[in-house]
Design a protein around this motif. Structure first.
Motif, PDB file in Angstrom:
ATOM      1  N   ALA A  57      10.080  13.805  -2.661  1.00  0.00           N
ATOM      2  CA  ALA A  57       9.535  14.021  -1.311  1.00  0.00           C
ATOM      3  C   ALA A  57       8.761  15.335  -1.257  1.00  0.00           C
ATOM      4  O   ALA A  57       7.676  15.412  -0.659  1.00  0.00           O
ATOM      5  CB  ALA A  57      10.663  14.012  -0.284  1.00  0.00           C
ATOM      6  N   ALA A  58       9.280  16.363  -1.913  1.00  0.00           N
ATOM      7  CA  ALA A  58       8.605  17.663  -1.909  1.00  0.00           C
ATOM      8  C   ALA A  58       7.272  17.570  -2.650  1.00  0.00           C
ATOM      9  O   ALA A  58       6.254  18.152  -2.230  1.00  0.00           O
ATOM     10  CB  ALA A  58       9.503  18.720  -2.557  1.00  0.00           C
ATOM     11  N   MET A  59       7.245  16.845  -3.756  1.00  0.00           N
ATOM     12  CA  MET A  59       5.991  16.684  -4.523  1.00  0.00           C
ATOM     13  C   MET A  59       4.940  15.970  -3.674  1.00  0.00           C
ATOM     14  O   MET A  59       3.763  16.337  -3.668  1.00  0.00           O
ATOM     15  CB  MET A  59       6.250  15.852  -5.789  1.00  0.00           C
ATOM     16  N   ILE A  60       5.372  14.954  -2.954  1.00  0.00           N
ATOM     17  CA  ILE A  60       4.424  14.179  -2.132  1.00  0.00           C
ATOM     18  C   ILE A  60       3.894  15.043  -0.990  1.00  0.00           C
ATOM     19  O   ILE A  60       2.691  15.052  -0.691  1.00  0.00           O
ATOM     20  CB  ILE A  60       5.097  12.890  -1.598  1.00  0.00           C
TER      21      ILE A  60
ATOM     22  N   ALA B 266       8.702  -2.502   2.428  1.00  0.00           N
ATOM     23  CA  ALA B 266       9.053  -1.208   1.821  1.00  0.00           C
ATOM     24  C   ALA B 266       7.805  -0.488   1.322  1.00  0.00           C
ATOM     25  O   ALA B 266       7.669   0.737   1.479  1.00  0.00           O
ATOM     26  CB  ALA B 266      10.037  -1.422   0.670  1.00  0.00           C
ATOM     27  N   VAL B 267       6.874  -1.229   0.733  1.00  0.00           N
ATOM     28  CA  VAL B 267       5.645  -0.607   0.217  1.00  0.00           C
ATOM     29  C   VAL B 267       4.816  -0.056   1.378  1.00  0.00           C
ATOM     30  O   VAL B 267       4.298   1.064   1.326  1.00  0.00           O
ATOM     31  CB  VAL B 267       4.827  -1.626  -0.616  1.00  0.00           C
ATOM     32  N   LYS B 268       4.715  -0.825   2.442  1.00  0.00           N
ATOM     33  CA  LYS B 268       3.922  -0.391   3.598  1.00  0.00           C
ATOM     34  C   LYS B 268       4.518   0.879   4.205  1.00  0.00           C
ATOM     35  O   LYS B 268       3.814   1.857   4.459  1.00  0.00           O
ATOM     36  CB  LYS B 268       3.894  -1.527   4.631  1.00  0.00           C
ATOM     37  N   ARG B 269       5.817   0.852   4.398  1.00  0.00           N
ATOM     38  CA  ARG B 269       6.451   2.024   5.024  1.00  0.00           C
ATOM     39  C   ARG B 269       6.276   3.265   4.151  1.00  0.00           C
ATOM     40  O   ARG B 269       5.938   4.346   4.646  1.00  0.00           O
ATOM     41  CB  ARG B 269       7.940   1.724   5.260  1.00  0.00           C
ATOM     42  N   LEU B 270       6.490   3.106   2.848  1.00  0.00           N
ATOM     43  CA  LEU B 270       6.367   4.269   1.962  1.00  0.00           C
ATOM     44  C   LEU B 270       4.926   4.763   1.919  1.00  0.00           C
ATOM     45  O   LEU B 270       4.666   5.972   1.970  1.00  0.00           O
ATOM     46  CB  LEU B 270       6.860   3.919   0.548  1.00  0.00           C
ATOM     47  N   ALA B 271       3.985   3.837   1.847  1.00  0.00           N
ATOM     48  CA  ALA B 271       2.569   4.231   1.786  1.00  0.00           C
ATOM     49  C   ALA B 271       2.182   5.017   3.038  1.00  0.00           C
ATOM     50  O   ALA B 271       1.511   6.055   2.958  1.00  0.00           O
ATOM     51  CB  ALA B 271       1.687   2.995   1.647  1.00  0.00           C
ATOM     52  N   GLU B 272       2.615   4.535   4.179  1.00  0.00           N
ATOM     53  CA  GLU B 272       2.250   5.206   5.430  1.00  0.00           C
ATOM     54  C   GLU B 272       2.937   6.567   5.539  1.00  0.00           C
ATOM     55  O   GLU B 272       2.327   7.555   5.948  1.00  0.00           O
ATOM     56  CB  GLU B 272       2.585   4.298   6.622  1.00  0.00           C
ATOM     57  N   ALA B 273       4.198   6.622   5.132  1.00  0.00           N
ATOM     58  CA  ALA B 273       4.929   7.889   5.214  1.00  0.00           C
ATOM     59  C   ALA B 273       4.353   8.913   4.246  1.00  0.00           C
ATOM     60  O   ALA B 273       4.342  10.113   4.517  1.00  0.00           O
ATOM     61  CB  ALA B 273       6.414   7.661   4.930  1.00  0.00           C
ATOM     62  N   ALA B 274       3.854   8.440   3.102  1.00  0.00           N
ATOM     63  CA  ALA B 274       3.353   9.360   2.070  1.00  0.00           C
ATOM     64  C   ALA B 274       1.875   9.679   2.261  1.00  0.00           C
ATOM     65  O   ALA B 274       1.347  10.571   1.606  1.00  0.00           O
ATOM     66  CB  ALA B 274       3.575   8.751   0.687  1.00  0.00           C
TER      67      ALA B 274
ATOM     68  N   ALA C 133      12.106   7.672   4.470  1.00  0.00           N
ATOM     69  CA  ALA C 133      12.793   8.348   5.578  1.00  0.00           C
ATOM     70  C   ALA C 133      12.625   9.863   5.471  1.00  0.00           C
ATOM     71  O   ALA C 133      12.359  10.563   6.464  1.00  0.00           O
ATOM     72  CB  ALA C 133      14.273   7.964   5.585  1.00  0.00           C
ATOM     73  N   LYS C 134      12.747  10.378   4.246  1.00  0.00           N
ATOM     74  CA  LYS C 134      12.575  11.835   4.039  1.00  0.00           C
ATOM     75  C   LYS C 134      11.136  12.252   4.369  1.00  0.00           C
ATOM     76  O   LYS C 134      10.893  13.307   4.957  1.00  0.00           O
ATOM     77  CB  LYS C 134      12.843  12.203   2.578  1.00  0.00           C
ATOM     78  N   LEU C 135      10.179  11.423   3.922  1.00  0.00           N
ATOM     79  CA  LEU C 135       8.769  11.773   4.135  1.00  0.00           C
ATOM     80  C   LEU C 135       8.415  11.730   5.623  1.00  0.00           C
ATOM     81  O   LEU C 135       7.673  12.583   6.126  1.00  0.00           O
ATOM     82  CB  LEU C 135       7.861  10.803   3.362  1.00  0.00           C
TER      83      LEU C 135
ATOM     84  N   ALA D 225       9.669  14.815   7.301  1.00  0.00           N
ATOM     85  CA  ALA D 225       8.911  16.024   6.930  1.00  0.00           C
ATOM     86  C   ALA D 225       7.434  15.917   7.300  1.00  0.00           C
ATOM     87  O   ALA D 225       6.658  16.831   7.024  1.00  0.00           O
ATOM     88  CB  ALA D 225       9.049  16.265   5.428  1.00  0.00           C
ATOM     89  N   LYS D 226       7.029  14.805   7.901  1.00  0.00           N
ATOM     90  CA  LYS D 226       5.603  14.535   8.186  1.00  0.00           C
ATOM     91  C   LYS D 226       4.745  14.805   6.945  1.00  0.00           C
ATOM     92  O   LYS D 226       3.702  15.484   6.993  1.00  0.00           O
ATOM     93  CB  LYS D 226       5.123  15.368   9.372  1.00  0.00           C
ATOM     94  N   ALA D 227       5.180  14.262   5.832  1.00  0.00           N
ATOM     95  CA  ALA D 227       4.560  14.566   4.532  1.00  0.00           C
ATOM     96  C   ALA D 227       3.172  13.966   4.372  1.00  0.00           C
ATOM     97  O   ALA D 227       2.408  14.383   3.501  1.00  0.00           O
ATOM     98  CB  ALA D 227       5.467  14.070   3.403  1.00  0.00           C
ATOM     99  N   GLY D 228       2.835  13.009   5.216  1.00  0.00           N
ATOM    100  CA  GLY D 228       1.516  12.383   5.085  1.00  0.00           C
ATOM    101  C   GLY D 228       0.427  13.120   5.852  1.00  0.00           C
ATOM    102  O   GLY D 228      -0.764  12.816   5.704  1.00  0.00           O
ATOM    103  N   ALA D 229       0.830  14.124   6.630  1.00  0.00           N
ATOM    104  CA  ALA D 229      -0.109  14.744   7.575  1.00  0.00           C
ATOM    105  C   ALA D 229      -1.319  15.405   6.908  1.00  0.00           C
ATOM    106  O   ALA D 229      -2.408  15.433   7.474  1.00  0.00           O
ATOM    107  CB  ALA D 229       0.631  15.761   8.432  1.00  0.00           C
ATOM    108  N   ASN D 230      -1.142  15.932   5.704  1.00  0.00           N
ATOM    109  CA  ASN D 230      -2.245  16.668   5.055  1.00  0.00           C
ATOM    110  C   ASN D 230      -3.142  15.779   4.189  1.00  0.00           C
ATOM    111  O   ASN D 230      -3.875  16.271   3.345  1.00  0.00           O
ATOM    112  CB  ASN D 230      -1.659  17.792   4.179  1.00  0.00           C
ATOM    113  N   LYS D 231      -3.077  14.458   4.387  1.00  0.00           N
ATOM    114  CA  LYS D 231      -3.816  13.585   3.467  1.00  0.00           C
ATOM    115  C   LYS D 231      -5.030  12.913   4.118  1.00  0.00           C
ATOM    116  O   LYS D 231      -5.601  11.986   3.543  1.00  0.00           O
ATOM    117  CB  LYS D 231      -2.899  12.453   2.935  1.00  0.00           C
ATOM    118  N   SER D 232      -5.419  13.356   5.317  1.00  0.00           N
ATOM    119  CA  SER D 232      -6.455  12.576   6.006  1.00  0.00           C
ATOM    120  C   SER D 232      -7.811  12.635   5.295  1.00  0.00           C
ATOM    121  O   SER D 232      -8.535  11.630   5.252  1.00  0.00           O
ATOM    122  CB  SER D 232      -6.570  12.976   7.477  1.00  0.00           C
ATOM    123  N   ALA D 233      -8.159  13.772   4.685  1.00  0.00           N
ATOM    124  CA  ALA D 233      -9.443  13.857   3.975  1.00  0.00           C
ATOM    125  C   ALA D 233      -9.447  12.874   2.796  1.00  0.00           C
ATOM    126  O   ALA D 233     -10.441  12.182   2.533  1.00  0.00           O
ATOM    127  CB  ALA D 233      -9.670  15.273   3.479  1.00  0.00           C
ATOM    128  N   TRP D 234      -8.329  12.817   2.130  1.00  0.00           N
ATOM    129  CA  TRP D 234      -8.171  11.907   0.984  1.00  0.00           C
ATOM    130  C   TRP D 234      -8.298  10.448   1.419  1.00  0.00           C
ATOM    131  O   TRP D 234      -9.056   9.666   0.827  1.00  0.00           O
ATOM    132  CB  TRP D 234      -6.813  12.186   0.335  1.00  0.00           C
TER     133      TRP D 234
END
Ligand SMILES: Cc1ncc(C[n+]2csc(CCOP(=O)(O)OP(=O)(O)O)c2C)c(N)n1
Ligand SMILES: [Mg+2]
Length: 630
Positions: free
Chosen positions: A244-247, A267-275, A374-376, A379-388
């Motif tokens: 989770a920290a790496m992502i 499961a793939v959809k949820r993880l993709a969106e969270a990450a 759930a961890k992601l 932590a809102k881990a996907g927030a910094n990926k919008s440019a990507w």
């Protein structure tokens, strides 16, 4: 009318047992109501049928021979009493594929039965598809006698024991029933092999001619049932927290969803969106994330796509899910040029640790991905990926435009056909759209048909496309239609096949009619094995022996089989659409023949977007591979 000869005492006893089991509704129920004794004296052949039934196997694909007459007699009586079903086939490779498809598409476990020698060898060859795609199927082959009274006709002609047992054990797991009493152990091992949660495959039971009728004592209650296995996941959160920290830290994350993700759509959809990850599909996992989902980058790999291969090569962090790192899905190991680390979710230790710099999350995809997501999310881990994700979306648009231009391309003049005909991508798109409109399952054969197919399909869930990308076995798709012959609830299927692949297994024309399959074969005929022509031209600028000059009238050929409706799809989009409608209206098997273009016009194909370690590309690919650290 033929009069039945009187039944032997042994057959009468067998029939009575089968009858009691049928009446009670299964072995357990027959034991419970006392209509069948727990300890019984039966032949090895019957013990095997009973043991398989205890694991839920009641369906057989068979080509009998002198190597399986005793087993055949048991299957006859059990079918007459209504508890097993056997369909006879015309080719062992074909029936191995049908059994693979029955399990893959419908989840129904069956057994393939052959004679000794050539029949076994052919089924064995076909079982490569089951092994390559992780599909559990029982294969039962006749085998040499255990007395050594002299060579058995069709055995491997060597003064050595168990040659077939050893051969089959190389591809899957195998058991030679030299000792009848070993049937219980054989079936316990078989149950785990064919029902393995993440590495299922074919299990071969070798039945010597002389042990089939040998009698033995069987304890019905002790015959192994299908194993119930709990889902496994890491015992603590250490590795999941690390992942989770790496992502969260990475700006560009890609998920490679392998064939193992089939069925784990949510499961793939949820993880993709969270990450905040771009999802790259494999040929065998189209549909795991809906086609239109913004994060779905389509297929990546040696064939790949503009968007899928972009995401693979640009990602800084790779999350591999349910993939065994197949060379072609993976660009021969150099698909992830910028990846600094890998998170790998897989049940298999070796697959999970294939890459260096890996955090291995071992276990069931649903269980592990859910905990990580759930961890992601927290932590809102996907927030910094919008440019990507924006850059990926642009590439997806580029790919969509590129494809649209090819679909819009009208008929092109073809050398072999001496007239303008549809391009293969345009024709496949029309048939794929038609399949979607009637909710048909799609099966893809090898070659350009397969590669164009997985670049084209727009699936929204697992289970609408079956592309045998593990072995790419020519003839799989048409043979797979026969799986429906034994399915509890058959679904209309369309097999997309090339002229080369179709002629590998045309037996399905007869078998599908005999066993009342409803479905369609569409033959995309470019009068050659074009995938290989294309490779030869790309590598050595010369074609060599990948076509012939024999014109085949496939409509007439297929029409020769009573019950098959064969039609020409013509040379235009409209004529093809009309033919598909008429073909679907037929209550049985139909065949639509479509001439397709082969030639240098770049609008005639969908291109290749990755690298491949074959032919004269080897030096370049390997020099890149040796330099990268993954
Ligand atoms: C049984 C088998 N033999 C050989 C191959 C190697 N191979 C892969 S694709 C292909 C040609 C396929 O030709 P066709 O079905 O006509 O499709 P096209 O590429 O022409 O669209 C061959 C020979 C294979 N995958 N399977
Ligand atoms: Mg062809």
């Amino acid at each position: 009318m033929l009069r039945r000869p009187p039944e032997s005492e042994a057959d009468r006893a067998m029939r009575a047992r089968a009858h009691a089991i049928a009446k009670a509704g299964g072995i357990e129920a027959a034991l419970a109501n006392g209509s069948v004794a727990k300890l019984i004296d039966v032949t090895l052949s019957e013990a095997l049928v009973l043991g398989l039934m205890k694991q839920g196997v009641r369906k057989y694909f068979a080509i009998f021979g002198h190597g399986s007459t005793d087993l055949g007699n048991v299957l006859r009586i059990y079918e007459e009493e209504g508890i097993t079903r056997t369909v006879n086939c015309r080719n062992e490779v074909e029936m191995a594929h049908a059994a693979t498809a029955l399990r893959w598409q419908y989840g129904e476990l069956s057994a393939v039965v052959t004679s000794i020698g050539p029949g076994a060898m052919q089924a064995f060859a076909g079982s490569l598809a089951a092994a390559s795609n992780g599909v559990g199927v029982y294969h039962i082959y006749g085998d040499e006698t255990t007395y050594g009274e002299g060579y058995n006709m069709q055995q491997v002609p060597k003064e050595e024991q168990g040659a077939f047992g050893r051969m089959t054990a190389v591809l899957g797991q195998s058991y030679v029933l030299h000792t009848p009493g070993a049937v219980r152990d054989a079936l316990r091992r078989g149950a785990l092999c064919v029902n393995h949660p993440y590495r299922a495959g074919p299990f071969y039971l070798l039945l010597p001619l002389n042990t089939q009728p040998a009698r033995l004592a069987v304890n019905l209650a002790a015959l192994p049932a299908r194993p119930e296995l709990p889902k496994l996941a890491p015992a603590d959160d250490t590795a999941i927290d690390q992942a989770a920290a790496m992502i969260a830290k990475a700006g560009k994350v890609a998920i490679k969803a392998g064939g193992g993700t089939r069925g784990h759509d949510a499961a793939v959809k949820r993880l993709a969106e969270a990450a905040g990850a771009a999802v790259v599909l494999s040929p065998g996992s189209t549909g795991v994330l809906p086609d239109a989902h913004a994060q779905n980058m389509h297929v990546g790999g040696s064939k790949g796509s503009i968007s899928g291969n972009y995401a693979m090569s640009e990602a800084e962090l790779l999350i591999v899910i349910g993939s065994r790192a197949v060379c072609q899905a993976d660009c021969s190991g150099i698909g992830y040029k910028n990846a600094q680390g890998v998170i790998n979710i897989n049940g298999d230790l070796a697959d999970a640790t294939h890459y260096n710099k890996t955090v291995a999350l071992i276990g069931d995809i649903g269980a592990v991905a859910g905990r990580l997501a759930a961890k992601l999310e927290a932590a809102k881990a996907g927030a910094n990926k919008s440019a990507w994700l924006k850059a990926c979306a642009d590439k997806k648009k580029e790919w969509a435009d590129y494809k649209a231009k090819r679909y819009a391309c009208g008929p092109l003049r073809d050398d072999a056909w001496q007239k303008p005909v549809l391009t293969q991508p345009a024709a496949i798109k029309i048939v794929a759209d038609f399949a979607k409109s009637i909710d048909a399952a799609k099966f893809f054969d090898a070659g350009d048909v397969q590669a164009n197919g997985f670049q084209i399909v727009e699936d929204d869930r697992t289970g609408d496309t079956f592309t045998e990308a593990g072995a790419s076995y020519m003839g799989f798709a048409v043979s797979a239609l026969l799986g429906a012959a034994l399915a509890d609830k058959p679904r209309y299927g369309i097999a997309f096949t090339g002229d080369g692949s179709f002629m590998m297994n045309p037996q399905v024309l007869i078998d599908a009619v005999e066993h009342k399959v409803r479905g369609m074969i569409v033959i995309f005929d470019n009068r050659r094995m074009a995938a290989i022509t294309g490779l030869q031209l790309a590598q050595y600028q010369q074609e060599f022996r990948t076509g012939d000059h024999v014109a085949v009238d496939y409509v007439r050929l297929a029409s020769a089989v009573s019950g098959v409706l064969a039609l020409s799809g013509g040379d235009k989009a409209d004529t093809l659409r009309d033919a598909l409608k008429s073909a679907q209206a037929h209550d049985g098997l139909s065949v639509v023949h479509v001439p397709v273009y082969n030639g240098p016009d770049e609008l005639g194909g969908l291109g290749a977007w990755g690298e491949w370690n074959v032919g004269n590309w080897v030096a370049d690919v390997q020099s890149a591979w040796i330099k990268q650290d993954l």
